[in-house]
Each structure stands twice: as C-alpha cells, then as structure tokens.
Design a protein around this motif. Structure first.
Motif, mmCIF file in Angstrom:
data_model
loop_
_atom_site.group_PDB
_atom_site.id
_atom_site.type_symbol
_atom_site.label_atom_id
_atom_site.label_comp_id
_atom_site.label_asym_id
_atom_site.label_seq_id
_atom_site.Cartn_x
_atom_site.Cartn_y
_atom_site.Cartn_z
ATOM 1 N N PHE A 121 34.384 75.362 52.293
ATOM 2 C CA PHE A 121 33.761 74.141 51.798
ATOM 3 C C PHE A 121 34.707 73.414 50.837
ATOM 4 N N LEU A 122 34.970 72.156 51.083
ATOM 5 C CA LEU A 122 35.826 71.264 50.291
ATOM 6 C C LEU A 122 37.315 71.601 50.386
ATOM 7 N N LEU A 123 37.683 72.618 51.141
ATOM 8 C CA LEU A 123 39.086 73.037 51.255
ATOM 9 C C LEU A 123 39.625 72.530 52.592
ATOM 10 N N ARG A 176 44.075 78.974 50.883
ATOM 11 C CA ARG A 176 44.746 80.144 50.317
ATOM 12 C C ARG A 176 44.715 80.108 48.789
ATOM 13 N N LEU A 177 44.934 78.931 48.219
ATOM 14 C CA LEU A 177 44.890 78.817 46.748
ATOM 15 C C LEU A 177 43.530 79.230 46.217
ATOM 16 N N TYR A 178 42.474 78.792 46.890
ATOM 17 C CA TYR A 178 41.142 79.128 46.409
ATOM 18 C C TYR A 178 40.826 80.605 46.618
ATOM 19 N N CYS A 210 41.779 73.273 43.850
ATOM 20 C CA CYS A 210 42.655 73.867 44.871
ATOM 21 C C CYS A 210 42.922 72.901 46.008
ATOM 22 N N ASN A 211 41.923 72.106 46.377
ATOM 23 C CA ASN A 211 42.135 71.141 47.447
ATOM 24 C C ASN A 211 43.132 70.071 47.028
ATOM 25 N N LEU A 212 43.080 69.658 45.760
ATOM 26 C CA LEU A 212 44.008 68.649 45.257
ATOM 27 C C LEU A 212 45.447 69.158 45.335
ATOM 28 N N PHE A 213 45.674 70.372 44.860
ATOM 29 C CA PHE A 213 47.018 70.959 44.939
ATOM 30 C C PHE A 213 47.416 71.239 46.384
ATOM 31 N N GLY A 214 46.479 71.743 47.180
ATOM 32 C CA GLY A 214 46.780 72.085 48.575
ATOM 33 C C GLY A 214 47.158 70.884 49.404
ATOM 34 N N GLN A 215 46.500 69.758 49.172
ATOM 35 C CA GLN A 215 46.846 68.539 49.902
ATOM 36 C C GLN A 215 48.288 68.137 49.626
ATOM 37 N N GLU A 216 48.718 68.250 48.370
ATOM 38 C CA GLU A 216 50.072 67.828 48.022
ATOM 39 C C GLU A 216 51.112 68.851 48.478
ATOM 40 N N MET A 217 50.710 70.115 48.562
ATOM 41 C CA MET A 217 51.610 71.111 49.157
ATOM 42 C C MET A 217 51.830 70.802 50.637
ATOM 43 N N ILE A 271 47.088 77.649 39.146
ATOM 44 C CA ILE A 271 45.658 77.620 39.481
ATOM 45 C C ILE A 271 44.905 78.678 38.671
ATOM 46 N N GLU A 272 45.422 79.884 38.611
ATOM 47 C CA GLU A 272 44.777 80.943 37.827
ATOM 48 C C GLU A 272 44.726 80.587 36.346
#
Length: 472
Positions: free
Chosen positions: A16-18, A25-27, A435-442, A458-459
């Motif tokens: 959800f939201l990822l 993976r980040l989440y 996590c979605n914000l960082f993951g999108q930019e990755m 993230i942690e």
C-alpha cells in the motif's frame, strides 16, 4: 451506492502506497521494523494507568474524534448521532454510512488501516458491513489483548509522551512508572493557560496554579515562581519536553516594570490591549524557554491554528469538538526575533516548530537553519505535518520543504498528536509515504541505489533520530 466489501490484495495490501521495488524494499526491510517513539500525543494518562478496556467500537474509535465529527457533519449527519444521545451502535452506523464518501480524505485510509492492524478486519466499512464489523471489533475489545496498554504494546511502541497542564498532579504518570508496563510513558509541560493572559478564565486558572504550587500569585514574579516550582515537579517526574499551542509566537520589547503593571491590570479584571497582551506573552515565554534550557528540555511550538471559529457550537459542545481550521497568521518576523533573543543569551534549547499553514512550510524550513549552531545534531527541527496536514499531501510537502532547505537526514519523524488509542497506524502511513518518496527518486536515478545509505537514513528518520534527540 453499491459498495465492495473486499480490500485484501486490491487496497490495504503489503505494498500500500509503495509504488516501486525501491519503495517496497525501503519500507519492508528498514522502516517497518523500527519501534515507535510517539513523542507528542494527547492520550489520556488515566486510561493508560488504569489499563482501560472499552465497551464497544464507538467508545474507542468515534467518541472524541473531531476528524470524524467534521466528516459526519459535512455528510449531513445530525448531531444526535455524533456527540448527542443516540446509542453507540447508532452512532457507528452513521459513521459507516459516511465512510464510503470520505474517498480521498485521509480518514478513508486511516479507517481501513486501523480496522486491519488492530482487528484483522479486511473489508471496506460501509452500511452493509457495519453491523458485522461493529460486532466483531466489539467482541475483540472485551478480550485481554485489547486493553489500552495492550493496544500500545502491540503496535511496537517504545515511548509515549502525553501532554499535561502545569497544575496536573501527574498521579497517573507516577502510577504507570511504578507498574510493570514496559512502555515508557512521559509527559510534556503545556503552560498555555498561564501565558494567554486575556483568556476569560485566566484569573480562575492562576488561582488553581497558586493552590497547586503553594505560591500566593499576587505579582508577575510570583507567577514565575509558581511555574518554576511546577517545572521542578514535572522534571522530577521524568518530564523532558514542553509544548505550546499558539497562533503565532509573539515578540515585543518590554521592561520588567511594564509586565507587572500589565499583570496587575489583568488581576483587576481590566481588559488588555493587543500590545499589552503580546508584551506579557513575550516575557513569560522567554522566561519559560530559559527554564527549559536550564533543565535540558526540548521545547515544542504548534503554530497556526485558528480555534473555536463557530461560537454557537463551541458554546454548546466545548473546545476540541471540530470547529477549528488553519489560520493565516504572520509567523516569520516575530518568531525570528523571539528565537534570536534566546540565542543571544545562549539559552535556546532544542526546539521543534510545527506549522499548520502549508504556505509557511518554507518559512519554518529555513528558520530552523538560522539557529543550528553545530553543537547538537538537528538542534532545530521543522516538525512533521500535524492536524490538517498529517495526510499524504501535507506530509509530502513538509518532507520536500525540509529536504530542499535543510537536512531531511536529521529529521525526528512522525508523531500521532492524537487522543485515540487506535491512531498508531499513522506512523505506518507516514513511513510508507517517506519510503515511497525516497524510492521514487532512487528509481529515477535522482538518488543512489544504495540501500546501506538510504536505508540507514530511513531508519534514522523513523526511530534513531528521535531516540537520540529526546534522550528517553
């Protein structure tokens, strides 16, 4: 309106939201496993101390929730079924009737996250499913795993920090500290009623403060003495934070003699003008903030709410029943002057600034940089989106403003700011958005695809930074 009853793989699923493999993976590998430090909330400490069990789902989920109140009123639900004398089941049925029409409001997400995380209920709430959901959740609430303390522990909460007035006895916190409840429960010192001198109830309040502190409050100095004694008492009982809910931080130059004249004028039941009001507030806030610094506390300022707009309904139902909104107060100039006055004496303690008007995001995101002096990592914090902004868009804008103008890596993350024991999935909600914000930019190549680096940040945002910052 025909409504579906299934959620599972199509709605609140594990992703959800990822939106991509990096976010996921980040989440799942980093954010989800971190404990929760809920460093600001309004949970009733007496209910934690007595480990309250709730009679039904309405008691724990709807009563006192002004987010739900506003949605139900907007949908045309009569006040009888909101704060009135309707039965708890009738109130729940009206909430269930409203929920399908809250699409795109965060309440729709929160509602189904809370049903799933606490009660393992995986269906959409609507009039058709309402009775079964009410009965199933109510039955579970009668079991030992659903008392207040269990609800907190089951969400992997490590610290809860409630909010109390200086006149509070803290008896419930003492009781919790002596119990075998292994979640740390602390408090924040919130002296707004002592600061807001023009309040209609101000003289009644100072009378109560006088009684509790044992100080005869007949001057401005004795008011400060009484508050200092209460600060000592809170500190002795483990308090390490203060909190202020203000429209804006005032700043006026003043003399000590002026402040006592203003205080005596108010004691004589005379009306103060704006200049007198702001001089008094400036003086007492500066005094309190220097006291926080001397005790190594963290101070918090929740800024920007326009409260109790509907005078008729506030008169009928009281404050905190859903009649507040975002204010458009000027923030930058007086806030800067106030912080500068403390910093000039080297008496500016760790500070968290929360903003309710998204138009001021960049103001606060840059303001904190003015008073970071390199002595403490992330000393000045732009706090998480709160109240009307603790939703996907509000949190994303706060995260982006802080990223662009400060160091998101030093951010102390999310808090519930809630009165409900079912609000802890809001930490999950925040973590998924983060996590979605960082993951999108990755994925786009705007951040390195380095999980050791990004996962650690993230942690830190989810847990480590708050753990270090508050030193619980």
């Amino acid at each position: 309106m025909k409504t579906s009853t299934l959620t599972n793989s199509t709605f609140i699923n594990e992703d959800f939201l990822l939106e991509n493999k990096f976010s996921q993976r980040l989440y799942h590998e980093f954010a989800s496993r971190m404990p929760i430090i809920d460093y600001h909330c309004h949970l009733p400490p007496n209910e934690i101390a007595n480990d309250r069990s709730f009679e039904n789902l309405t008691k724990i989920w709807i009563n006192g929730d002004h987010y739900k109140y506003r949605a139900m009123r907007t949908f045309g639900v009569d006040e009888k079924f909101i704060t009135g004398n309707a039965s708890d089941k009738e109130k729940f049925q009206q909430w269930a009737k409203t929920v399908p029409y809250t699409l795109r409001n965060p309440l729709y997400h929160w509602t189904h996250l809370e049903l799933k995380r606490y009660f393992d209920i995986d269906v959409l709430l609507n009039p058709d499913s309402a009775n079964d959901i009410y009965e199933e959740a109510t039955a579970k609430l009668q079991t030992s795993g659903f008392s207040c303390q269990s609800l907190i522990k089951n969400m992997n909460v490590e610290v809860v920090c409630t909010t109390e007035d200086p006149i509070d006895s803290l008896d419930n916190h003492v009781k919790i500290a002596k119990s075998d409840f292994d979640v740390k429960v602390s408090t924040a010192f919130r002296p707004d009623k002592a600061i807001l001198i023009s309040s209609e109830t101000y003289l009644d309040y100072t009378s109560k403060l006088s009684e509790v502190s044992g100080v005869n409050i007949d001057s401005y100095k004795s008011l400060c003495d009484a508050l200092s004694l209460r600060l000592d008492y809170f500190d002795k009982n483990g308090c390490k934070l203060s909190d202020h809910g203000l429209s804006y931080v005032p700043y006026r130059t003043f003399t000590d003699a002026e402040i006592d004249v203003i205080f005596q004028k108010r004691r004589a039941k005379k009306q103060l003008n704006l200049e007198e009001d702001e001089k008094f507030q400036t003086s007492l806030l500066l005094f309190l903030c220097e006291q926080y610094h001397s005790r190594n506390w963290v101070q918090q300022f929740h800024l920007g709410a326009l409260r109790n707009n509907n005078a008729r309904m506030t008169r009928l139902l009281g404050p905190d029943t859903g009649w507040d909104s975002i204010g458009d107060y000027p923030q930058a100039s007086t806030l800067s002057s106030f912080l500068n006055a403390l910093d000039a004496k080297d008496k500016l303690t760790k500070t968290v600034l929360y903003n309710l008007n998204p138009a001021d995001n960049e103001v606060l995101a840059t303001m904190i940089g003015n008073y970071n002096d390199g002595k403490i990592k992330g000393k000045m914090q732009f706090g998480s989106g709160w109240w009307f902004l603790d939703q996907k868009d509000g949190m994303t804008k706060q995260l982006n403003a802080l990223s662009n103008m400060g160091l998101i890596s030093c951010f102390i993350g999310m808090l519930t700011d809630s009165r409900s024991f079912l609000s802890y999935p809001r930490h999950e909600y925040f973590r998924r958005i983060l996590c979605n914000l960082f993951g999108q930019e990755m994925q786009k190549g705007e951040l390195p695809q380095d999980f050791d680096l990004v996962g650690k940040i993230i942690e830190d945002i989810c847990y480590n930074n708050a753990k270090e910052y508050f030193n619980f």
